[in-house]
Design a protein around this motif. Structure first.
Motif, PDB file in Angstrom:
ATOM      1  N   LEU A  18     -14.566  84.421  16.222  1.00  0.00           N
ATOM      2  CA  LEU A  18     -14.067  85.218  17.345  1.00  0.00           C
ATOM      3  C   LEU A  18     -15.259  85.723  18.149  1.00  0.00           C
ATOM      4  CD1 LEU A  18     -11.330  87.311  15.505  1.00  0.00           C
ATOM      5  CD2 LEU A  18     -10.952  85.426  17.122  1.00  0.00           C
ATOM      6  N   PHE A  19     -15.048  85.899  19.447  1.00  0.00           N
ATOM      7  CA  PHE A  19     -16.138  86.327  20.319  1.00  0.00           C
ATOM      8  C   PHE A  19     -15.581  87.135  21.486  1.00  0.00           C
ATOM      9  CE2 PHE A  19     -19.214  85.901  23.748  1.00  0.00           C
ATOM     10  CZ  PHE A  19     -20.427  86.025  23.086  1.00  0.00           C
ATOM     11  N   SER A  20     -16.316  88.152  21.879  1.00  0.00           N
ATOM     12  CA  SER A  20     -15.977  88.864  23.119  1.00  0.00           C
ATOM     13  C   SER A  20     -17.262  89.254  23.840  1.00  0.00           C
ATOM     14  CB  SER A  20     -15.155  90.120  22.822  1.00  0.00           C
ATOM     15  OG  SER A  20     -15.108  90.937  23.983  1.00  0.00           O
ATOM     16  N   ALA A  21     -17.393  88.770  25.053  1.00  0.00           N
ATOM     17  CA  ALA A  21     -18.555  89.156  25.865  1.00  0.00           C
ATOM     18  C   ALA A  21     -18.433  90.626  26.261  1.00  0.00           C
ATOM     19  CB  ALA A  21     -18.646  88.279  27.114  1.00  0.00           C
ATOM     20  N   HIS A  22     -17.211  91.125  26.355  1.00  0.00           N
ATOM     21  CA  HIS A  22     -17.008  92.511  26.782  1.00  0.00           C
ATOM     22  C   HIS A  22     -17.375  93.508  25.692  1.00  0.00           C
ATOM     23  CE1 HIS A  22     -14.290  91.733  30.527  1.00  0.00           C
ATOM     24  NE2 HIS A  22     -15.394  91.024  30.529  1.00  0.00           N
ATOM     25  N   THR A  23     -16.911  93.280  24.461  1.00  0.00           N
ATOM     26  CA  THR A  23     -17.223  94.223  23.378  1.00  0.00           C
ATOM     27  C   THR A  23     -18.463  93.788  22.586  1.00  0.00           C
ATOM     28  OG1 THR A  23     -15.908  93.081  21.718  1.00  0.00           O
ATOM     29  CG2 THR A  23     -14.753  94.712  23.073  1.00  0.00           C
ATOM     30  N   ARG A  24     -18.950  92.570  22.836  1.00  0.00           N
ATOM     31  CA  ARG A  24     -20.073  91.955  22.121  1.00  0.00           C
ATOM     32  C   ARG A  24     -19.708  91.622  20.672  1.00  0.00           C
ATOM     33  NH1 ARG A  24     -24.699  92.548  25.181  1.00  0.00           N
ATOM     34  NH2 ARG A  24     -25.963  92.011  23.406  1.00  0.00           N
TER      35      ARG A  24
ATOM     36  N   ARG B 100     -13.581  74.930  29.084  1.00  0.00           N
ATOM     37  CA  ARG B 100     -12.698  74.829  30.221  1.00  0.00           C
ATOM     38  C   ARG B 100     -13.096  75.871  31.258  1.00  0.00           C
ATOM     39  NH1 ARG B 100      -7.633  76.360  31.152  1.00  0.00           N
ATOM     40  NH2 ARG B 100      -6.286  74.648  31.807  1.00  0.00           N
ATOM     41  N   SER B 101     -12.862  75.599  32.523  1.00  0.00           N
ATOM     42  CA  SER B 101     -13.136  76.599  33.552  1.00  0.00           C
ATOM     43  C   SER B 101     -12.417  77.885  33.191  1.00  0.00           C
ATOM     44  CB  SER B 101     -12.620  76.132  34.919  1.00  0.00           C
ATOM     45  OG  SER B 101     -13.238  74.941  35.269  1.00  0.00           O
ATOM     46  N   ASN B 102     -13.105  79.004  33.346  1.00  0.00           N
ATOM     47  CA  ASN B 102     -12.529  80.320  33.093  1.00  0.00           C
ATOM     48  C   ASN B 102     -12.410  80.685  31.605  1.00  0.00           C
ATOM     49  OD1 ASN B 102     -11.781  82.527  34.726  1.00  0.00           O
ATOM     50  ND2 ASN B 102      -9.680  82.346  33.968  1.00  0.00           N
TER      51      ASN B 102
ATOM     52  N   THR C 286     -13.058  82.993  22.667  1.00  0.00           N
ATOM     53  CA  THR C 286     -13.529  84.029  23.583  1.00  0.00           C
ATOM     54  C   THR C 286     -12.436  85.017  23.975  1.00  0.00           C
ATOM     55  OG1 THR C 286     -13.026  82.614  25.450  1.00  0.00           O
ATOM     56  CG2 THR C 286     -15.264  82.493  24.589  1.00  0.00           C
ATOM     57  N   LYS C 287     -12.874  86.116  24.561  1.00  0.00           N
ATOM     58  CA  LYS C 287     -11.986  87.173  25.051  1.00  0.00           C
ATOM     59  C   LYS C 287     -11.142  87.745  23.915  1.00  0.00           C
ATOM     60  CE  LYS C 287     -11.769  84.631  29.430  1.00  0.00           C
ATOM     61  NZ  LYS C 287     -11.023  84.320  30.642  1.00  0.00           N
ATOM     62  N   ALA C 288     -11.744  87.826  22.725  1.00  0.00           N
ATOM     63  CA  ALA C 288     -11.031  88.328  21.546  1.00  0.00           C
ATOM     64  C   ALA C 288     -10.487  89.737  21.780  1.00  0.00           C
ATOM     65  CB  ALA C 288     -11.952  88.306  20.325  1.00  0.00           C
ATOM     66  N   ASP C 289     -11.118  90.470  22.712  1.00  0.00           N
ATOM     67  CA  ASP C 289     -10.637  91.829  23.032  1.00  0.00           C
ATOM     68  C   ASP C 289      -9.263  91.824  23.690  1.00  0.00           C
ATOM     69  OD1 ASP C 289     -11.360  92.091  26.268  1.00  0.00           O
ATOM     70  OD2 ASP C 289     -12.674  90.743  25.175  1.00  0.00           O
ATOM     71  N   LYS C 290      -8.812  90.665  24.143  1.00  0.00           N
ATOM     72  CA  LYS C 290      -7.504  90.582  24.805  1.00  0.00           C
ATOM     73  C   LYS C 290      -6.346  90.583  23.808  1.00  0.00           C
ATOM     74  CE  LYS C 290      -8.355  89.561  29.332  1.00  0.00           C
ATOM     75  NZ  LYS C 290      -7.723  90.260  30.464  1.00  0.00           N
ATOM     76  N   LEU C 291      -6.659  90.361  22.530  1.00  0.00           N
ATOM     77  CA  LEU C 291      -5.609  90.356  21.500  1.00  0.00           C
ATOM     78  C   LEU C 291      -5.845  91.503  20.522  1.00  0.00           C
ATOM     79  CD1 LEU C 291      -5.314  86.572  20.482  1.00  0.00           C
ATOM     80  CD2 LEU C 291      -3.893  87.840  22.111  1.00  0.00           C
ATOM     81  N   SER C 292      -4.788  91.881  19.816  1.00  0.00           N
ATOM     82  CA  SER C 292      -4.957  92.866  18.745  1.00  0.00           C
ATOM     83  C   SER C 292      -5.810  92.204  17.656  1.00  0.00           C
ATOM     84  CB  SER C 292      -3.604  93.251  18.168  1.00  0.00           C
ATOM     85  OG  SER C 292      -3.067  92.155  17.449  1.00  0.00           O
ATOM     86  N   ARG C 293      -6.412  93.044  16.824  1.00  0.00           N
ATOM     87  CA  ARG C 293      -7.228  92.524  15.740  1.00  0.00           C
ATOM     88  C   ARG C 293      -6.440  91.531  14.865  1.00  0.00           C
ATOM     89  NH1 ARG C 293     -11.696  95.084  12.430  1.00  0.00           N
ATOM     90  NH2 ARG C 293     -11.823  96.653  14.052  1.00  0.00           N
TER      91      ARG C 293
ATOM     92  N   GLY D  82     -26.360  69.806  18.706  1.00  0.00           N
ATOM     93  CA  GLY D  82     -25.239  70.685  18.398  1.00  0.00           C
ATOM     94  C   GLY D  82     -24.515  71.088  19.661  1.00  0.00           C
ATOM     95  N   MET D  83     -23.271  71.535  19.472  1.00  0.00           N
ATOM     96  CA  MET D  83     -22.483  71.989  20.617  1.00  0.00           C
ATOM     97  C   MET D  83     -21.826  73.316  20.323  1.00  0.00           C
ATOM     98  SD  MET D  83     -20.481  68.924  22.354  1.00  0.00           S
ATOM     99  CE  MET D  83     -19.948  70.082  23.597  1.00  0.00           C
ATOM    100  N   VAL D  84     -21.742  74.143  21.344  1.00  0.00           N
ATOM    101  CA  VAL D  84     -20.959  75.375  21.270  1.00  0.00           C
ATOM    102  C   VAL D  84     -19.836  75.213  22.290  1.00  0.00           C
ATOM    103  CG1 VAL D  84     -20.981  77.874  21.550  1.00  0.00           C
ATOM    104  CG2 VAL D  84     -23.004  76.716  20.637  1.00  0.00           C
ATOM    105  N   VAL D  85     -18.597  75.291  21.804  1.00  0.00           N
ATOM    106  CA  VAL D  85     -17.450  75.112  22.707  1.00  0.00           C
ATOM    107  C   VAL D  85     -16.689  76.435  22.812  1.00  0.00           C
ATOM    108  CG1 VAL D  85     -15.349  73.809  23.192  1.00  0.00           C
ATOM    109  CG2 VAL D  85     -17.291  72.668  22.090  1.00  0.00           C
ATOM    110  N   MET D  86     -16.540  76.902  24.035  1.00  0.00           N
ATOM    111  CA  MET D  86     -15.837  78.159  24.301  1.00  0.00           C
ATOM    112  C   MET D  86     -14.368  77.877  24.584  1.00  0.00           C
ATOM    113  SD  MET D  86     -19.037  79.194  24.552  1.00  0.00           S
ATOM    114  CE  MET D  86     -19.735  78.356  25.912  1.00  0.00           C
ATOM    115  N   MET D  87     -13.486  78.599  23.890  1.00  0.00           N
ATOM    116  CA  MET D  87     -12.042  78.459  24.138  1.00  0.00           C
ATOM    117  C   MET D  87     -11.436  79.852  24.203  1.00  0.00           C
ATOM    118  SD  MET D  87     -11.067  75.622  21.271  1.00  0.00           S
ATOM    119  CE  MET D  87     -12.133  74.192  21.008  1.00  0.00           C
ATOM    120  N   ASP D  88     -10.594  80.087  25.185  1.00  0.00           N
ATOM    121  CA  ASP D  88      -9.888  81.363  25.304  1.00  0.00           C
ATOM    122  C   ASP D  88      -9.019  81.555  24.054  1.00  0.00           C
ATOM    123  OD1 ASP D  88      -7.934  83.400  26.008  1.00  0.00           O
ATOM    124  OD2 ASP D  88      -8.469  83.075  28.106  1.00  0.00           O
ATOM    125  N   VAL D  89      -9.188  82.682  23.375  1.00  0.00           N
ATOM    126  CA  VAL D  89      -8.470  82.919  22.107  1.00  0.00           C
ATOM    127  C   VAL D  89      -6.942  82.881  22.307  1.00  0.00           C
ATOM    128  CG1 VAL D  89      -8.371  85.463  22.283  1.00  0.00           C
ATOM    129  CG2 VAL D  89      -8.476  84.383  20.020  1.00  0.00           C
TER     130      VAL D  89
END
Ligand code: GDP
Ligand code: MG
Length: 196
Positions: free
Chosen positions: A173-179, A33-35, A144-151, A110-117
């Motif tokens: 889980l994935f975060s581009a910010h924390t890698r 999805r966008s964003n 994505t953006k796993a850093d936005k939530l607590s562990r 194959g597909m990689v689908v990104m979804m905001d956590v």
């Protein structure tokens, strides 16, 4: 671990199936999805800022962008979707382009689908999964953006998403910010492509 995706080079942008690159070898498509954080994830996974920048160039965001890793392997950046205000004409064009891609593309492996956590499995995501599973294409999901939530909260979403999807897809889980999760994502991608 060497990163084969670092060599990826832009090939072309397609607005219709007649413009797709030759349907040979193997390709893995990225969708979200966008964003959702697709461009950021592509940057971090490939270790190349250039790729997502190309896909973000005005006019290219609604196109399918092809990137060559080597003569028989490609990454494909599918156009994002999900803005409420997208005009009907654009929405229709997006659907026609995506249906052409999923129905015709034999090299899609194959597909990689990104979804905001914080908001996984939207209607858009369900449509992506349906297109992929209708042709037995393996799907790997990056929350994505796993850093936005607590562990703890991120871990709960991971388990709930896995439970919802069962055998339909693998999830991480994935975060581009924390890698967080970058090595895991690269490893799945490498296997999907048969590169290791
Ligand atoms: N906190 C956080 N923000 C992110 C992350 N990845 C992307 N973003 C932000 O989310 C927004 C959308 O990211 P982008 O990669 O352009 O999403 P795209 O539209 O799916 O390509 C931008 O403001 C990014 O900075 C992440 O891992 N953590
Ligand atoms: Mg983007």
């Amino acid at each position: 671990m060497s990163n084969p995706f670092q060599q990826a080079k832009f090939m072309l942008s397609a607005n219709q199936s007649a413009d797709f690159v030759p349907d040979e070898g193997l390709e893995v498509a990225f969708a979200g999805r966008s964003n959702a954080g697709k461009s950021s994830a592509i940057n971090v996974i490939t270790g190349q800022r250039q790729l997502a920048r190309i896909s973000k160039t005005p006019g290219r965001t609604q196109l399918i962008n092809f990137f060559e890793i080597d003569p028989s392997h490609r990454l494909v950046d599918l156009p994002g979707y999900g803005y409420a205000k997208v005009p009907d004409k654009m929405r229709r064009h997006w659907r026609i382009l995506m249906e052409a891609y999923f129905s015709e593309r034999e090299s899609l492996g194959g597909m990689v689908v990104m979804m905001d956590v914080r908001r996984p499995l939207t209607e858009f995501d369900a449509q992506m999964l349906e297109w992929a599973t209708s042709r037995n294409c393996p799907v790997h999901i990056l929350l994505t953006k796993a850093d936005k939530l607590s562990r703890g909260a991120a871990g709960n979403t991971l388990l709930a998403t896995r439970r919802d999807l069962q055998e339909t897809a693998t999830v991480q889980l994935f975060s581009a910010h924390t890698r967080h999760g970058v090595d895991e994502a690269r490893s799945v991608l490498t296997t999907m492509m048969g590169l290791q």
